[in-house]
Motif scaffolding. Structure first.
Motif, PDB file in Angstrom:
ATOM      1  N   ILE A 242       0.818  -1.210   0.000  1.00  0.00           N
ATOM      2  CA  ILE A 242       0.000   0.000   0.000  1.00  0.00           C
ATOM      3  C   ILE A 242       0.864   1.278   0.000  1.00  0.00           C
ATOM      4  CG2 ILE A 242      -1.904   1.225   1.173  1.00  0.00           C
ATOM      5  CD1 ILE A 242      -2.781  -1.411  -0.059  1.00  0.00           C
TER       6      ILE A 242
ATOM      7  N   CYS B 132      -1.503   1.051   6.209  1.00  0.00           N
ATOM      8  CA  CYS B 132      -2.950   1.187   6.118  1.00  0.00           C
ATOM      9  C   CYS B 132      -3.548   1.526   7.476  1.00  0.00           C
ATOM     10  CB  CYS B 132      -3.588  -0.114   5.625  1.00  0.00           C
ATOM     11  SG  CYS B 132      -3.557  -1.442   6.859  1.00  0.00           S
TER      12      CYS B 132
ATOM     13  N   GLN C  46       0.507  -4.622  10.545  1.00  0.00           N
ATOM     14  CA  GLN C  46       1.769  -5.271  10.167  1.00  0.00           C
ATOM     15  C   GLN C  46       2.724  -4.195   9.651  1.00  0.00           C
ATOM     16  OE1 GLN C  46       1.623  -8.948   7.903  1.00  0.00           O
ATOM     17  NE2 GLN C  46      -0.004  -9.791   9.163  1.00  0.00           N
ATOM     18  N   CYS C  47       2.670  -3.896   8.344  1.00  0.00           N
ATOM     19  CA  CYS C  47       3.580  -2.853   7.858  1.00  0.00           C
ATOM     20  C   CYS C  47       3.146  -1.489   8.364  1.00  0.00           C
ATOM     21  CB  CYS C  47       3.672  -2.867   6.340  1.00  0.00           C
ATOM     22  SG  CYS C  47       2.320  -2.023   5.506  1.00  0.00           S
ATOM     23  N   GLY C  48       1.877  -1.346   8.701  1.00  0.00           N
ATOM     24  CA  GLY C  48       1.396  -0.131   9.339  1.00  0.00           C
ATOM     25  C   GLY C  48       0.948   0.983   8.405  1.00  0.00           C
TER      26      GLY C  48
ATOM     27  N   CYS D  16      -5.977  -3.431   2.887  1.00  0.00           N
ATOM     28  CA  CYS D  16      -4.771  -3.845   3.600  1.00  0.00           C
ATOM     29  C   CYS D  16      -4.183  -5.009   2.828  1.00  0.00           C
ATOM     30  CB  CYS D  16      -5.090  -4.281   5.023  1.00  0.00           C
ATOM     31  SG  CYS D  16      -3.638  -4.963   5.866  1.00  0.00           S
ATOM     32  N   ARG D  17      -2.913  -4.903   2.466  1.00  0.00           N
ATOM     33  CA  ARG D  17      -2.286  -5.975   1.702  1.00  0.00           C
ATOM     34  C   ARG D  17      -1.567  -6.972   2.604  1.00  0.00           C
ATOM     35  NH1 ARG D  17      -3.236  -8.478  -3.069  1.00  0.00           N
ATOM     36  NH2 ARG D  17      -1.532  -8.324  -4.563  1.00  0.00           N
ATOM     37  N   CYS D  18      -1.354  -6.616   3.858  1.00  0.00           N
ATOM     38  CA  CYS D  18      -0.513  -7.467   4.715  1.00  0.00           C
ATOM     39  C   CYS D  18      -1.284  -8.508   5.507  1.00  0.00           C
ATOM     40  CB  CYS D  18       0.243  -6.619   5.729  1.00  0.00           C
ATOM     41  SG  CYS D  18       1.424  -5.484   5.023  1.00  0.00           S
TER      42      CYS D  18
HETATM   43  S1  FES Z   1      -0.647  -3.559   7.561  1.00  0.00           S
HETATM   44 FE1  FES Z   1       0.383  -3.354   5.684  1.00  0.00          FE
HETATM   45  S2  FES Z   1      -1.193  -2.698   4.389  1.00  0.00           S
HETATM   46 FE2  FES Z   1      -2.230  -3.123   6.205  1.00  0.00          FE
END
Ligand code: FES
Ligand code: FES
Lengths: 841, 185
Positions: free
Chosen positions: A263, B125, B121-123, B157-159
């Motif tokens: 994203i 979103c 996760q990656c944060g 959210c991709r994660c």
């Molecule tokens: S936590 Fe990575 S896009 Fe949602």
């Protein structure tokens, strides 16, 4: 092992009655009792050690529970979680121009001018009026001080095109201006004179034309035959084996390009210091890949290039190779502009220009005995690599090595080829070739079962590999493998057998018009059994020789230094857990250093599900050695094997530093002696270990809209020790969702070699309304040979392999069609029905 | 968003070499603070927040209203700030992720639940997702899982595969409105 002193038993026993009286307070009391025991043990350790510097028992309680939460197998909160939920984590586009003390306030925004054609020759560049061109910095290939290539396996990919264009959206020049709007406007006012050349846009066409006898310059677009890499795996005697088979099954399978769709779009911030050294901060997975690329582009020694990872909003492989390109562009712009520069792609540019999953085609021919015994497999696996090599040979390797599936078969041939085309280069994406070949073999297993008149479960159970048997490369499985147990668990959790029978019946009735209100609905349930090799393929880890450093500063703080990046998967948290457990310290005492090539050694790239197993193993070993060093140093600070306090550790570190100056341990990867791989023959131990899995998907197909919905999903796997159950389940769930997209939603519409649907509005990924309930289960198998910390294997890529074939096997049951291509969008399903109608007359 | 020149070969010529950038004085209340800034009337609220007000917790994932990474509350309603022109934000009350936690030392219950349940996760979103969750819980304090799925469907959210996000939102409902300690963990 700790032996409980005899004298403690009565105290515990005395507590029992009060527990039963106060049931509600029980957990707390138990905790408290344990804490007291811990306190006693700690006190004893200290007393024996002769050190008296420690304080009250209350503190010990807090520390003891912090230690427990951070033990391997616990699920402590993500370390950088609070910053992320507050919106304080800084991603590249959030960095102010003076970040890291650059001292500059105004930076120059860069935009990239790209090729509109898939192949051609760039003759001239013109600049049309409409923007103040005298204020715009223009970077061309002529501004590159070093090599005009992005260093990777083969240095064939230019940083900026100087003559021949090999794919659409290839970067030609960079424009920079302090006002982003002006830079954007300038991009539309560049006039390119290009002589177009005929492109090769099909992988099989390219393979054919590259090898035809009268091949001309428009046939051969790369090397001597358009082949990036080819290899053959051979086991047994495939040619002779056909004589002994009763049934032959043959099929063709295809998978499409898939966008990683992190994203956070890609971006970099760069500056050039007065001494000519280059610094880049950005969104990336592999700091040392970017480092190597910039050394070549700028012709600088290693210590004059610094790469720092900023918080990274997802990668999935997409931030493995391409960040080197953007970093080079941004740094070139900073150099020419004489001030910091920033390039951040918008979604469209990120989608059309950066790498995607390699499209694949697989032909499988298998021979069987009537009883379902798999006798022979002959597999032809081809990948479209796009215009430049990037990592295609390695993706091809992993794909080829997983192509035969987790089945015991005496006669196997896998022929693998990666072709050059004039498509934008395809690259790393979670799974790295395996999702493509696993899709093919797992669909093929269901087709073989149908042809043999057996159930797809019985057929798998008959042929699944066990320990002691060999894989296609002749690798003997020395670890314990119990695929049947995984499969049984997945079947039980999903209620597979009963549903499979029920859906057959319901679908039959519906087809006869007896479905009532559900006449237009078909249901199916499908399975996939598969494995995923953990860590780099073959000798990869041996060549890489990864390093990790763990050191302590004067305050006793432990610094874990590795180039493994946190991209959401939990590196920070898991490295903290490993160090905390081994050093017996609370998490606060551990700092996982931000990946910065001036601060961390090269632990290899953050790819191949290798971070926990390989790099985590190095972290564990470094912590162990650090502790041993302190213990052996003596000096009156006795850090017994168990039971010391953080203060004691700190005191020990300080005493050590006073005497020795530094306390630092670096560990380097040591190949396990019993892992042998022959790169030339593709024989031997392709991976040190494998993760094993059985997935089940349940779907519903609507025959009015031709939409497929995944109703339920069960993912059962054996991944060795699960270091952090919440993060691990999160990896599987996220991977399954991406697999749902790979199977049913995510289709790149190619037009003349260019992605025509580079927006989130027309390239569709699963939303919260599309993802099924996902039930994840880890099964731990006793495995003395496991290698990662506590026996952990890789996990991140695994879910991409089995999700799509499980779904398509379910759709095949629902529809009764042969569906061997993904993604399967409604229009594809409609077309498949139309084709089937024609075939059936 | 501005479309940029991938089609540079179709470039057109314009006579003027300069841009006129008429500006407006934008007054709005952001995270409870009255704010004035001078911006282009068609500037996106997203850019106003990130660039003029240095509130970089609001993210840009697509710039076209599809991903929800830029979500903020505008007069209490969840909007994609990439689609809101500055002029339209005049006189409104905006809440960004920076305005969600009650203090520097504490987290809001939704934020805490995302930390505890693995919802981030990656944060990238996460800020938009948390605002979407807050908007949902305001509308519907005890949502079912189906309502959560529906309520968050505008935020990609991709994660995570969303599963841990659902459990985060469910956990936040159980946290009975109290804020919890742990922001500095
Ligand atoms: S936590 Fe990575 S896009 Fe949602
Ligand atoms: S950036 Fe606004 S919706 Fe994606």
């Amino acid at each position: 092992m700790r032996i409980r002193p005899q004298g403690k038993q009565p105290r515990q026993a005395e507590k029992q009655p009060s527990h039963s009286r106060l049931a509600g307070a029980r957990p707390q009391e138990t905790d408290c009792a344990n804490a007291q025991l811990d306190a006693v043990a700690a006190t004893q350790a200290l007393t024996q050690g002769g050190d008296s510097a420690y304080d009250s028992g209350v503190k010990i309680d807090a520390e003891a529970s912090a230690l427990r939460a951070y033990a391997i197998g616990g699920s402590p909160p993500r370390r950088e979680g609070p910053e992320k939920v507050r919106g304080q984590a800084l991603y590249v586009d959030d960095l102010p121009a003076d970040f890291y003390g650059t001292g500059e306030v105004e930076l120059v925004h860069g935009v990239t001018v790209r090729s509109p054609v898939a192949r051609g020759r760039l003759r001239a560049i013109g600049f049309l009026p409409g923007v103040p061109w005298d204020e715009i910095v223009v970077v061309t290939a002529a501004d590159i001080p070093g090599q005009n290539h992005i260093a990777l396996l083969e240095n064939d990919q230019p940083c900026l095109v100087s003559g021949l264009i090999n794919h659409a959206e290839e970067p030609l020049l960079i424009l920079g201006h302090p006002d982003r709007v002006i830079a954007e406007r300038a991009r539309t006012l560049v006039r390119l004179e290009i002589d177009p050349l005929p492109p090769q846009l099909d992988l099989d066409d390219s393979l054919r034309r590259g090898t035809k006898p009268d091949a001309g310059p428009n046939d051969v677009i790369w090397g001597k035959d358009n082949v990036f890499k080819t290899f053959t795996i051979e086991k047994g005697d495939v040619a002779a084996a056909w004589a002994g088979v009763d049934v032959i099954v043959e099929g063709d399978y295809e998978t499409g390009a898939q966008e990683q769709l992190y994203i956070e779009p890609q971006g970099m911030l760069a500056r050039v210091r007065p001494d000519g050294s280059v610094e880049v901060f950005g969104s990336l997975q592999c700091p040392y890949y970017v480092h190597a690329a910039l050394m070549a582009v700028f012709n600088l020694p290693a210590d004059k290039v610094r790469i720092v990872q900023t918080e990274t909003g997802g990668g999935f492989g997409g931030k493995e190779e391409y960040p080197s390109m953007i970093a080079a562009h941004t740094a070139l712009l900073a150099r020419k502009a004489g001030r910091p520069a920033k390039i951040v792609y918008d979604r469209l540019e990120d989608m059309v220009a950066t790498t995607k999953r390699h499209p694949s085609r697989t032909h499988i021919k298998t021979g069987w005995r009537h009883d379902g015994t798999l006798v022979v497999q002959d597999i032809d696996f081809r990948l479209d690599g796009g215009a430049y090599m990037t990592l295609s040979p390695v993706v091809l390797s992993r794909g080829g090595l997983h192509a035969a599936g987790p089945y015991a078969c005496d006669h196997v041939r896998v022929r693998a080829r990666a072709a050059a085309t004039n498509m934008p280069p395809h690259g790393a994406f979670r799974g790295f070739g395996a999702p493509q070949s696993v899709f093919a073999i797992e669909r093929h297993m269901d087709e073989a079962a149908a042809k043999l008149g057996m159930s797809e479960i019985a057929l798998r159970k008959k042929n699944l590999v066990r320990d002691g048997q060999t894989l296609s490369t002749g690798q003997v499985l020395r670890e314990r493998v119990d695929m049947r147990a995984l499969l049984d668990r997945a079947l039980a959790l999903s209620g597979y057998e009963a549903k499979r029978a029920r859906y057959d019946e319901e679908n039959r009735r519906a087809a006869q018009g007896q479905g009532g209100m559900h006449a237009q609905r078909r249901r199916g349930i499908g399975v996939a059994t598969f494995m995923h090799g953990a860590g780099f393929t073959g000798s990869g880890e041996r060549y890489l020789a990864s390093k990790v450093t763990v050191d302590c500063d004067a305050t006793g703080q432990v610094h874990v230094r590795a180039s493994s990046t946190e991209i959401g998967q939990g590196t920070n948290t898991i490295f903290t857990q490993i160090a905390a457990e081994i050093l017996g310290l609370p998490p606060d005492a551990i700092t996982v250093v931000r990946p910065d090539t001036s601060q961390v050694p090269n632990s290899g790239p953050t790819v191949a599900s290798r971070t926990v197993m390989v790099v985590g193993g190095l972290v564990a070993r470094a912590c162990q050695q650090l502790k041993t060093r302190l213990v052996e140093a003596g000096q009156g600070m006795r850090l017994a094997a168990a039971g010391y306090r953080p203060q004691q550790f700190r005191a020990a570190v300080q005493a050590y530093l006073a005497q020795h100056g530094t306390l630092s341990v670096t560990t380097e990867y040591e190949p396990p002696p019993d892992v042998q791989w022959d790169d030339k023959a593709y024989r031997g131990d392709a991976y040190a270990t494998y993760a094993w899995a059985a997935y089940v998907a349940e779907v519903e197909v609507d025959l009015v809209t031709y939409e497929t919905r995944v109703l339920d999903f069960v993912a059962v796997q054996e991944v060795g020790k699960v270091v952090h159950p919440i993060l691990a389940a999160g990896q599987i769930e996220g991977g399954v969702a991406q697999g749902v997209g790979f199977a049913l939603y995510e289709k790149v519409a190619w037009r003349e070699g260019r992605m025509a649907n580079g927006q989130m509005t027309n390239y569709i990924m699963p939303t919260s309304a599309d993802v099924p309930p996902i039930r994840v289960e880890f099964i731990e198998v006793e495995n003395p040979r496991l290698r990662g910390p506590g026996g952990a294997k890789g996990i991140g890529e695994l879910p991409l392999d089995g999700t799509a074939p499980a779904i398509l096997n379910a759709v095949a049951q629902a529809t009764g069609l042969r569906l061997n291509q993904i993604p399967l969008l409604p229009e594809d399903l409609l077309a498949a029905y139309a084709r089937a109608g024609l075939e059936n007359g | 968003m501005s479309t940029h020149g991938h089609d540079s070969h179709h470039a057109t010529t314009t006579s003027s070499g300069t841009f006129t950038r008429p500006l407006i004085e934008l007054r709005l209340r952001v995270n409870g603070i009255d704010t004035v800034c001078v911006v282009h009337p068609m500037a996106r609220l997203l850019d106003v927040l990130r660039e003029s007000l240095h509130l970089s917790g609001t993210k840009e994932g697509c710039g076209e209203g599809e991903c929800g990474a830029c979500a903020v509350l505008l007069n209490g309603e969840l909007v994609c700030s990439c689609l809101v022109p500055a002029l339209q934000a005049m006189g409104t009350e905006v809440t960004t992720i920076e305005g969600v936690a009650p203090s520097l030392a504490t987290l809001d219950r939704v934020q805490q639940a995302f930390v505890d349940c693995g919802g981030a996760q990656c944060g990238i979103c996460t800020p938009g997702m948390i605002l979407a969750a807050k908007a949902l819980l305001t509308r519907c304090p005890q949502p079912t899982e189906a309502e959560i799925r529906e309520g968050l469907a505008g935020n990609l959210c991709r994660c995570t595969g969303y599963t841990k996000i659902f459990s985060s939102v469910l956990r936040a409902c159980q946290a009975d409105g109290a804020t919890t300690e742990g922001g500095e963990r």
